[in-house]
Design a protein around this motif. Structure first.
Motif, short mmCIF file in Angstrom:
data_model
loop_
_atom_site.label_atom_id
_atom_site.label_comp_id
_atom_site.label_asym_id
_atom_site.label_seq_id
_atom_site.Cartn_x
_atom_site.Cartn_y
_atom_site.Cartn_z
N LYS A 1 10.47 9.96 -11.99
CA LYS A 1 9.39 9.79 -11.10
C LYS A 1 8.21 9.13 -11.76
N ARG A 2 8.43 8.78 -13.81
CA ARG A 2 7.60 8.10 -14.19
C ARG A 2 7.74 7.40 -14.85
N LEU A 3 9.01 6.90 -15.53
CA LEU A 3 9.62 5.82 -15.96
C LEU A 3 9.89 4.88 -15.05
N ARG A 4 9.21 3.56 -15.61
CA ARG A 4 9.56 2.39 -14.52
C ARG A 4 11.21 1.73 -13.98
N LEU A 5 10.95 1.71 -13.12
CA LEU A 5 12.74 0.83 -12.88
C LEU A 5 13.28 0.25 -13.27
N GLU A 6 12.52 -0.96 -14.07
CA GLU A 6 12.66 -1.79 -14.83
C GLU A 6 13.60 -1.87 -15.86
N TRP A 7 13.02 -0.43 -16.51
CA TRP A 7 13.73 -0.18 -17.39
C TRP A 7 15.76 0.46 -17.55
N PHE A 8 15.94 1.32 -15.96
CA PHE A 8 16.87 1.69 -16.09
C PHE A 8 17.93 0.07 -14.95
N ALA A 9 16.72 -0.48 -14.85
CA ALA A 9 17.42 -1.75 -14.47
C ALA A 9 17.79 -2.25 -15.45
N THR B 1 0.83 -1.30 -0.03
CA THR B 1 -0.10 -0.25 0.68
C THR B 1 0.65 1.27 0.14
N LYS B 2 0.90 2.50 -0.36
CA LYS B 2 1.27 3.73 -0.82
C LYS B 2 0.72 4.86 0.18
N THR B 3 1.07 5.21 1.10
CA THR B 3 0.65 5.68 1.72
C THR B 3 1.50 6.94 1.74
N ALA B 4 2.55 7.29 0.81
CA ALA B 4 3.44 8.83 0.64
C ALA B 4 2.72 8.96 -0.78
N ASP B 5 2.13 9.52 -1.51
CA ASP B 5 1.55 9.86 -2.46
C ASP B 5 3.09 10.74 -3.40
N THR B 6 3.25 12.24 -2.37
CA THR B 6 4.14 13.52 -2.47
C THR B 6 5.18 13.06 -1.35
N VAL B 7 6.27 14.58 -1.41
CA VAL B 7 7.27 14.30 -0.57
C VAL B 7 6.54 14.05 0.94
N ASP B 8 5.94 15.46 0.64
CA ASP B 8 5.51 16.52 1.47
C ASP B 8 4.47 15.15 2.71
N HIS B 9 3.83 13.50 2.23
CA HIS B 9 3.35 12.62 2.72
C HIS B 9 4.85 12.00 3.82
N THR C 1 6.09 4.63 -0.24
CA THR C 1 5.71 5.59 -1.25
C THR C 1 5.77 5.26 -2.50
N SER C 2 5.06 6.80 -3.38
CA SER C 2 4.64 6.20 -4.81
C SER C 2 6.47 6.91 -5.41
N GLN C 3 6.48 6.69 -6.65
CA GLN C 3 7.77 6.48 -6.92
C GLN C 3 8.87 7.94 -7.13
N LYS C 4 6.97 8.81 -7.49
CA LYS C 4 7.40 10.12 -7.42
C LYS C 4 7.74 10.45 -5.84
N ALA C 5 7.40 9.96 -5.23
CA ALA C 5 7.82 11.14 -3.51
C ALA C 5 9.37 10.31 -3.52
N ALA C 6 9.49 9.49 -3.82
CA ALA C 6 10.71 8.46 -3.78
C ALA C 6 12.00 9.18 -4.67
N ALA C 7 11.85 10.22 -5.37
CA ALA C 7 12.48 10.30 -6.84
C ALA C 7 12.74 12.35 -6.04
N ASP C 8 11.67 12.99 -6.02
CA ASP C 8 12.11 13.91 -5.10
C ASP C 8 12.70 14.46 -3.68
N PHE C 9 12.47 12.80 -2.92
CA PHE C 9 13.32 12.99 -1.55
C PHE C 9 14.46 12.57 -1.61
N THR C 10 15.08 12.00 -3.11
CA THR C 10 16.01 11.04 -3.28
C THR C 10 17.03 12.93 -4.02
#
Length: 267
Positions: free
Chosen positions: A243-251, A136-144, A180-189
């Motif tokens: 933020k949008r491209l799935r991590l599998e492509w980078f993998a 379950t994703k509980t943080a959609d944005t970095v502020d969550h 977290t969402s990928q967007k939230a994780a990327a922003d926090f990174t």
């Protein structure tokens, strides 16, 4: 090829890869091996030019850092909504402590082609596993983000001390696994990259002070400026992609690069 040209090439590589989950340090180690740019000074160079990329993020995210700084001065953590300095400290502490105690071992044993290739493959497997997690994703944005998630992402960031794992790949994967969402994780990174990389670079400069002569400082300045300019363009251009491209492509890219360099460098 002159050392100045090598510094420019490595600066471009740093700027292009620092904020993509492909490991900028790993790319620098492999490229440095191909360019015959090695030794203690070269290791310090590869760490210090990251400051150019740090400056690019600071320039682009200055309003967010100012907001965090104002709340920190007010000691208004409990009342402030969204991301605050406690999140930042919790995410920074694990990697900085590990680097402080193991930096000599890391620089001596992990800054080579073989460890980097292992890190590229292992990091890719982690990214695929994280991308396919169904929690379950509980943080959609970095502020969550909550404090537990921030600290957990900080623990995952420790993996990035192994060249090849990738700081953004490790932290985004950690964020996904922690809800977290990928967007939230990327922003926090992006946001925690500034204090972590700044602190690590300053520690390395201090430890390597006796190696820094005018020639070494000139090369670092060339690499610093190049990485800053390229990173500025890269962050503006590719931030939505990360933020949008799935991590599998980078993998997949990491697997291809690891296989390619295994054939070129190892065999």
């Amino acid at each position: 090829m002159t050392d100045a040209i090598k510094a420019i090439i490595l600066g471009i590589i740093e700027g292009l890869t620092e904020f993509l989950p492909v490991s900028s340090t790993g790319h620098l180690v492999l490229a440095g091996d191909l360019l015959k740019f090695e030794g203690d000074t070269a290791v310090t160079f590869k760490i210090v030019i990251q400051l150019g990329a740090v400056l690019a993020v600071l320039l682009l995210y200055w309003k967010k850092y100012l907001h965090i700084g104002v709340n920190m001065l007010k000691m208004d953590f409990a009342k402030s909504k969204g991301l605050n300095a406690i999140h930042m400290f919790l995410a920074m502490i694990p990697a900085l402590i590990v680097y402080l105690f193991f930096k000599d071992m890391i620089k001596t044993h992990l800054f080579g082609p073989e460890p980097v290739l292992i890190g590229l493959v292992a990091g890719a497997i982690l990214m695929i596993f994280a991308a396919r997690s169904r929690g379950t994703k509980t943080a959609d944005t970095v502020d969550h983000l909550n404090y537990k998630q921030a600290f957990g992402i900080g623990l995952f960031q420790c993996l990035a001390l192994w060249p090849g794992f990738s700081r953004s790949g490790s932290t985004i994967s950690g964020g996904l696994l922690l809800g977290t969402s990928q967007k939230a994780a990327a922003d926090f990174t992006f946001l925690i990259s500034v204090p972590v990389m700044f602190g690590a670079s300053l520690l390395d400069l201090y430890d390597s002070w006796d190696l820094l002569n005018s020639d070494a400082l000139t090369l670092m300045l060339i690499g610093f400026v190049t990485s800053f300019v390229v990173a500025l363009i890269e962050v503006v251009t590719f931030i939505k992609l990360i933020k949008r491209l799935r991590l599998e492509w980078f993998a997949l890219y990491r697997f291809v690069i690891a296989a390619l360099f295994y054939v070129i460098v190892i065999l």
